[in-house]
Structure formats: structure tokens, C-alpha cells
Design an enzyme around this catalytic site. Structure first.
Site, PDB file in Angstrom:
ATOM      1  N   TYR A  43       3.481  -2.388   1.891  1.00  0.00           N
ATOM      2  CA  TYR A  43       3.073  -3.166   3.061  1.00  0.00           C
ATOM      3  C   TYR A  43       3.421  -4.640   2.877  1.00  0.00           C
ATOM      4  O   TYR A  43       4.006  -5.282   3.769  1.00  0.00           O
ATOM      5  CB  TYR A  43       1.570  -2.987   3.276  1.00  0.00           C
ATOM      6  CG  TYR A  43       0.964  -3.864   4.341  1.00  0.00           C
ATOM      7  CD1 TYR A  43       1.084  -3.551   5.692  1.00  0.00           C
ATOM      8  CD2 TYR A  43       0.243  -5.008   3.992  1.00  0.00           C
ATOM      9  CE1 TYR A  43       0.525  -4.353   6.674  1.00  0.00           C
ATOM     10  CE2 TYR A  43      -0.329  -5.807   4.965  1.00  0.00           C
ATOM     11  CZ  TYR A  43      -0.196  -5.483   6.296  1.00  0.00           C
ATOM     12  OH  TYR A  43      -0.754  -6.279   7.257  1.00  0.00           O
ATOM     13  N   SER A  72       0.970 -11.496   6.583  1.00  0.00           N
ATOM     14  CA  SER A  72      -0.269 -11.073   5.921  1.00  0.00           C
ATOM     15  C   SER A  72      -0.584 -12.019   4.776  1.00  0.00           C
ATOM     16  O   SER A  72       0.320 -12.566   4.128  1.00  0.00           O
ATOM     17  CB  SER A  72      -0.119  -9.649   5.379  1.00  0.00           C
ATOM     18  OG  SER A  72      -1.220  -9.314   4.542  1.00  0.00           O
TER      19      SER A  72
END
Length: 257
Positions: free
Chosen positions: A161, A148
């Protein structure tokens, strides 16, 4: 004009929607057959299979919970059976560890359950699913793990996350080291702000949020869409990129350079 890889097979997790769906369709457009997985979207997965078949490729959808490592042995058995039945093969060529979801909560508000979900889904899932599937992968194959943009820059509310995805970045390098002798390259693809239903579709549906991130994206002044990521994934897997391994490759339009 697309390139073709006859008889190449990719396994893409979480490909019933969003970025995973884009990955699967872009691979099919380049002549690759696809085993795709879904968790709850069986009808959506079936629709993706039909789209791939309309592109002249073969596809099969299998259910998989990447957060439940105890089911991976059985899943590997299902993959082995599908390879035999549909392709008369023992192995597949490309693995895209894409499936997952997000949690939006500040550090103070994140629960242990939420934290464990992120680790189990993104980090533990990637580690042990790859482990179970390695005997079914061709030597000289390619693996792409999904990282990410949030492992490079920060945004409040995504700590759990992002920590899990940062683990994927490190894991990717270790995979590349240990699988190199088999000729298997391993890299991480790191999407930036992408318009999907991730996080409830906030970036896609909230006009103010969408404009905020688009303004920080130099390339095109817009946010990404699944085809942007899928094109990069398909190129890394099917193109002349076999000498790239152990790298984190960000596909973000230059977000927050």
C-alpha cells in the site's frame, strides 16, 4: 461561516463513505457541487447525494472502479453527459483522486495479486483517470491526489500500500509540472491515522490500537476523523491556496513527528 464558490463543481472518487464522503460533504458546505463516485455502495452514495442536496448543492453519483483503467474512457463519457444534463457545462473545476483500499500483509506474505491491486488502484488509477478527465477540467482548476502518512513513517504490514502511495507523491509533482501551464495546481493530501472502515475498521473499532495511535498524535491526543481530512481538502480546493502546487500536505495531527 463558510465561503461560497458559485457554480464550482468537484469530482470526488470513492465518496460514498469514509474520507471521500467527508471530502464531498465539506466541499458542499463551502458551496461546491459534487460528482461523486462509488464502487459497490450505491445506497450509501445515494445517501451522500441527499446530504449534499440538503446543504443546497447539486450532486450526482456515478459508479467507477479506479482499479480498472480500461473503463475510464466510458466513465469520462458519463461525466461529460452529466455535466451537460445537470449543469449545462462542459467542464468541472476540482478533481479529488481519493478512491482506494488497503492490503494488510507482511512483505513475506504479500501476494503478487495483492501488490498489483494496490498499484492498479492507487497509482495506475490516479495516473490514467486524471489523464482521461483532463479535457473536462477547467483551466485554473485544482487536483488533489490522496497519499498516506505511511509514505513518511512505516508500519509493518503496509508495504504494498505504502509503495503505491509513494508513487502518488512522485506523480503529483510531475502532474504539477506539466499542468502548470494550464493554471492547474496539483497537490497530494496525506491523511494519518483516521477512524474509518479502512482495513476492516481496525483503527476505529480496536480500542487498544486506537489508543496506541492516539498516544502518538500530539494534536489533541486522538486519531483523525473524516471531517478533519475533509476540512483540509475543501480548504485547499476552495481557499486562497492557488499558489501551492506539487506539494505533499500531511493531515495527521502531527502523528509520529
Amino acid at each position: 461561516m463558510t465561503t461560497s464558490n458559485p457554480d464550482r463543481i468537484a469530482l470526488v472518487t470513492g465518496a460514498s463513505r469514509g474520507i471521500g464522503r467527508g471530502n464531498a460533504l465539506q466541499l458542499a458546505a463551502r458551496g461546491v457541487d459534487v460528482i461523486l463516485t462509488y464502487l459497490n455502495g450505491e445506497d450509501e452514495a445515494a445517501a451522500v447525494v441527499k446530504q449534499i442536496e440538503a446543504l443546497g448543492r447539486r450532486a450526482v453519483a456515478l459508479r467507477l472502479d479506479v482499479g480498472a483503467a480500461g473503463t475510464f474512457d466510458a466513465f469520462a463519457g458519463n461525466v461529460r453527459a452529466v455535466l451537460k444534463q445537470v449543469w449545462q457545462r462542459d467542464r468541472f473545476d476540482y478533481l479529488v483522486n481519493n478512491a482506494g483500499g488497503g492490503v494488510y500483509a507482511t512483505l513475506a506474505d504479500t501476494t503478487e495479486q495483492q501488490f498489483d491491486l494496490m498499484i492498479d488502484t492507487h497509482l495506475k488509477g490516479t495516473f490514467f483517470l486524471t489523464q482521461k478527465l483532463l479535457p473536462l477540467m477547467e483551466d485554473g482548476g485544482r487536483i488533489l491526489n490522496t497519499s498516506s502518512g505511511l509514505t513518511r513513517f512505516t508500519a509493518s504490514g503496509y508495504a504494498a500500500y505504502a509503495v503505491a502511495k509513494a508513487g502518488v507523491d512522485v506523480l503529483t509533482r510531475y502532474m504539477a509540472l506539466e499542468l502548470g501551464p494550464r493554471g492547474i495546481s496539483v497537490n497530494a493530501i496525506a491523511p494519518g491515522a483516521t477512524e474509518t472502515d479502512f482495513g476492516g475498521g481496525a483503527l476505529r473499532d480496536d480500542a487498544a490500537l486506537n489508543a496506541q495511535f492516539a498516544a502518538m498524535t500530539p494534536l489533541g491526543g486522538r486519531n483523525g476523523v473524516p471531517d478533519d481530512i475533509g476540512g483540509v481538502v475543501a480548504t485547499l480546493l476552495t481557499g486562497d491556496t492557488g499558489w501551492i502546487t506539487g506539494q505533499r500536505i500531511e493531515a495527521s495531527g502531527g502523528l509520529l513527528l
